[in-house]
Every structure is written in C-alpha cells, then in structure tokens.
Write an enzyme that holds these catalytic residues in place. Structure first.
Site, PDB file in Angstrom:
ATOM      1  N   SER A 182      14.662 -32.322  16.663  1.00  0.00           N
ATOM      2  CA  SER A 182      15.899 -32.726  15.992  1.00  0.00           C
ATOM      3  C   SER A 182      16.772 -33.499  16.982  1.00  0.00           C
ATOM      4  O   SER A 182      16.402 -33.678  18.140  1.00  0.00           O
ATOM      5  CB  SER A 182      16.656 -31.490  15.520  1.00  0.00           C
ATOM      6  OG  SER A 182      17.223 -30.846  16.644  1.00  0.00           O
ATOM      7  N   LYS A 183      17.920 -33.908  16.514  1.00  0.00           N
ATOM      8  CA  LYS A 183      18.845 -34.697  17.354  1.00  0.00           C
ATOM      9  C   LYS A 183      19.132 -34.025  18.691  1.00  0.00           C
ATOM     10  O   LYS A 183      19.405 -34.681  19.679  1.00  0.00           O
ATOM     11  CB  LYS A 183      20.167 -34.907  16.606  1.00  0.00           C
ATOM     12  CG  LYS A 183      20.102 -36.014  15.594  1.00  0.00           C
ATOM     13  CD  LYS A 183      21.401 -36.843  15.630  1.00  0.00           C
ATOM     14  CE  LYS A 183      21.237 -38.235  15.100  1.00  0.00           C
ATOM     15  NZ  LYS A 183      20.909 -38.351  13.699  1.00  0.00           N
TER      16      LYS A 183
END
Ligand code: GLU
Length: 489
Positions: free
Chosen positions: A253-254
């Site tokens: 994810s980010k």
C-alpha cells in the site's frame, strides 16, 4: 490459440500489482504466440476517476505491453475512433442487458425489487447472528417475471446445493459450496451490469481462453463458472496470481512508498527494470538468475511456475536491479536517458544537466555511474561539483595520520596540479602523476588520496579524486585544495 486480456477499471493510475497482472497475462499470450487484449471495465461510474484511461495506456506503453485487436476475431466488437483496439464496457450496455434478460427468460436469473432498507436490515441481522451477509432469496421463488424491470435488479440464481469446482492453473483444484455463494446482482436498477455479468459476457465474446487475474477475484470465479454454464458457453481456464506484500508482510500500500506503476517512472526506474522485476514477482523459471531481458522472460514464462504464496515486493532489490541496469549502459546512453527523464519529470535536474555537454557530460556520468541507483539521484550525487559541502577539517585526516602529514600531502597535490598545463589536466594524467609519488614511496596511498578526495568533494563517500578533479577543472580543483589547507592551518 491462446487469448488473454487485461481488464482494468478506470479508478486511477494502475497499481503496481495491477500492472503485474497485465504483465503476466501479456507474457502468457506472447509466450504462446497468442493474443492479448485490453478491455476497460468502466461500468461502475461512481468509482471512475478522470485521467485513468491515459494512465492505463501510459503504463502499458512505458512497459511495452502491446495489445492486439479483438475485432479481428469478432466483427461485432467496435471501437471508439480515438481508442482503437480497446473495448470499453460502457459502450456495450445494451449487450449486457440482453444477456441478463435472456437469463431471466431461461429461469437462471430473477428480478428482485427488495428495497435497500430491507436489504440493509437483512445484512444487519445476518452480521449480528455471525452469518455471512448475503441475499436471502426473498424474490427468487416468485413467479414474478415482470415485463417492466424498472427499479429492479436482476440476480443470478445460484444452485442451492452442490459445489462449484474448477482447476486453477496456479492453485490446482478449488471448490466452493454453492449454498455459500450469494445470488449475485447481475444488472443494477439503473440498467448497468455488475462486474460479474459484463466480465463473463465479454470474456466469452472476445474469445478469451485464459483469465489471468489477481487472487482477490478467486471468490468471484464460481459465480462466473455458473454463468458460463447457464449461457451454455465453454468456460475459459483461470489462473489467480498471488498477492503482493510489502517487506513487512502486509498488503502493498501507499505506506510502502510508491504504489502506481507510473510512480516508478517518475522516481527514475527504467522500464526494462520494472519489467524484469515485476515478472519475477511470483514467478521464477528456477535457478538463481535475477536479470532477465524481455525475450528471456517470454521464452521461459510458464503459469505452472507461478507460486501460490504471496510475493514480496522488496524495494531494496528493485533499487539494486535498477543500479545494475544503469551501470550496464554505455555512458552516453545513460546521459541520454538522464536528460530525457529529467526533462519530463525533474526540471531542477534538467537545468543542472544543461551545464554539461560533450566530453564533460560523459565524464560526469562516469563519475557516478557506479553508484547511481535511480535517474532521479543524479543531481544529488553530483551536486558537490558546483556546491562544495561545508565539511569539518577532521574529515581530511586519514586514519592514524596527523594534520601535518595531511597538509604535506595536499601541498604535493597542489604541486602536481600546478605542473600540469590546463589541456593536459585529465583524469589519466592526474592519476599517473599521483601514482608516481605513491610508487616512489613518498606517500602511502590513503595519506595522499584521502585528503584530496575530501578536499575536492567535501564528502565522506564520493567518486575518485582524479575523475572529480578532471570534471572540476584545474582552477577549481586548486581552489578547493587551498580551502582544505586553510582549514588545517
Ligand atoms: N476490472 C477487474 C480489475 O480491475 C478485472 C478483474 C478480472 O480480470 O476479471 O481487477
């Protein structure tokens, strides 16, 4: 003939995992001399983000994932003039509606007019009873084949008992209990199809033979297989690719840095590196080779060598690989890549590069090529050439030597530099002269070269002082050595 497809939804820039799916589907098609199609699954208008189509096309182009023309096999497939070869589901709503109505007519689907209120309550009560939330079949048994479908949805009639099984090309046999499969909505009340209906109809009409997609779609597959059966269509083969996790074993994810494939382009990774790296994310032909060119991957790619367990996205390994590819470029090739990258993504670095041309540019590249891991790091690594960092005088002292011997060594360097006329002030000549005083044992290598390196660069770790001197030029090199001598005074 093998036919695969990449079927992204236009919900933003494609995620790295999504692009890995595209690569595997592309690889499988190319390795079998088959076809690879692109279909935009844009039936969920709420999740759509402007600019997504361009980002999808950009990502594919960057990684050289070319796609074929599905209309060559099926003339019923038409395109938008500005997007040849790409199937947009939103252009095909009428087709999905017809197929949904046909299923109702055949008794394989039913019309449901349950209010969202009723569905909400049903869901709540199931959750509080710790049951999986799913439709309770309220409208299923009505002989309600209304002629007017307004404000209704159409649901798939999943068999109440038995199992739906299939052999996944990566996971082997997978089996689902039918009673746990929801009566999936196929057509929404606004007339738009859901993913499931549109996906199956299009995979069939486009002649897709192998559905290669992310593991998260595995629970959807039994619904799709039931649809194929109801339509009396042969079902394609399925391969569900392993998830991609970050180094900490959580879903990528980010938090792990970049997530969009194009972020990696903006950060200065080469497309051939991303292709190489992503191809190995869940697949390996065996052995310990890590560096594969496109042709080698195509030749060796096999779905049965794709692993079931999650693949780990290792940023350090990617950086290492990018460094290897950068080092293998001829200096002038690297320079061309640096310039075009910087002009596109880094105006500051582009301006920096403009100061250097011809031989000096090549020398500059050679200075840091060994240490460069991303195209974006170049200015940072070479910045000391125009801005000498302020450093502490202790940095000049080599190991157990002292200020006096270091001063003497720097004075020797001054003499050597002074004696070389400007046109002869090259890395080779500087090296030869420095080596001569090392050879006649006037100096230990470190005592001579360490302070010179620090004086010229102001850095602890830096390229060789000879190469740096050549790029700086005689005058600036002497100015910097004199500055170092002043620090030691
Ligand atoms: N639109 C789906 C996605 O974006 C496609 C899944 C599939 O390949 O069936 O992942």
């Amino acid at each position: 003939m093998v036919i695969t497809r990449y079927a992204p939804s236009p919900t933003g820039e494609p995620h790295i995992g999504n692009i890995r799916t595209a690569i595997f589907a592309w690889l499988f098609a190319r390795s079998k001399a088959g076809k690879f199609y692109l279909r935009i699954e844009d039936t969920d208008k709420e999740r759509e983000k402007p600019g997504s189509i361009e980002a999808i096309l950009d990502s594919l182009e960057w990684l050289e994932l070319d796609f074929d023309d599905p209309a060559s096999a099926n003339s019923a497939i038409t395109y938008r003039t500005n997007y040849p070869k790409i199937v947009f589901q939103s252009d095909r709503l009428e087709i999905y509606r017809e197929y949904a109505h046909q299923l109702v007519a055949d008794g394989y689907a039913y019309v449901c007019d349950c209010s969202s209120e009723r569905l909400g309550k049903l869901r709540e009560s199931q959750i509080s009873a710790k049951l999986p939330p799913m439709y309770d079949g309220h409208c299923r048994e009505f002989k309600n084949q209304k002629s007017n479908f307004n404000n209704c949805v159409i649901r798939l009639k999943i068999p109440r008992d038995g199992q739906t099984k299939f052999v996944d090309l990566i996971r082997g046999e997978v089996s689902f209990e039918n009673q746990l499969i929801d009566d999936q909505v196929l057509l929404k009340s606004d007339g738009y199809p859901t993913y499931h209906l549109a996906n199956v109809v299009d995979d069939h009409l486009m002649g897709v033979t192998h559905v290669i997609r992310a593991e998260e779609w595995l629970p959807s597959t039994p619904k799709h297989l039931i649809l194929y059966q109801y339509f009396n269509w042969p079902s394609p083969s399925f391969a569900h690719l392993p998830m991609i996790l970050g180094n900490d074993k959580s879903k990528l994810s980010k938090r792990h840095g970049a997530v969009a494939a194009l972020d990696y382009r903006r950060q200065g990774y080469l497309p051939e590196v991303m292709f190489n790296y992503l191809s190995l994310l869940g697949w390996h032909p065996g052995g310990d080779q890590e560096i594969f060119n496109r042709g080698e991957v195509i030749d060796q790619f096999e779905l049965n060598r794709v692993q079931k367990s999650p693949a780990i996205f290792d940023q350090n390994k990617l950086d290492w690989l990018n460094g290897v590819y950068l080092r293998n470029l001829a200096p002038h090739e690297l320079w061309t890549k640096l310039v075009s990258y910087s002009e596109q993504f880094d105006a500051d670095q582009a301006a920096w590069l403009k100061q250097f041309t011809g031989e000096r540019a090549v020398m500059l590249v050679q200075l840091v090529q060994e240490r460069l891991r991303k195209l974006s790091e170049f200015k940072e690594l070479t910045n000391y050439l125009s801005n000498l960092p302020d450093y502490a005088s202790e940095m000049l002292i080599f190991k157990k030597s002292d200020a006096n011997s270091i001063k003497k060594a720097l004075q020797t360097s001054v003499q050597i530099f002074d004696a070389l006329p400007e046109p002869e002030f090259t890395a080779e000549n500087v090296t030869a002269k420095l080596n001569a005083v090392i050879a006649d044992e006037s100096y230990q290598i470190g005592v001579l070269l360490h302070p010179l390196r620090v004086a010229l660069t102001g850095l602890k770790n830096s390229p060789g002082p000879q190469e740096t001197a050549a790029v700086l030029g005689k005058e600036e090199s002497l100015r910097r050595i004199n500055l170092a001598l002043a620090k030691l005074a």
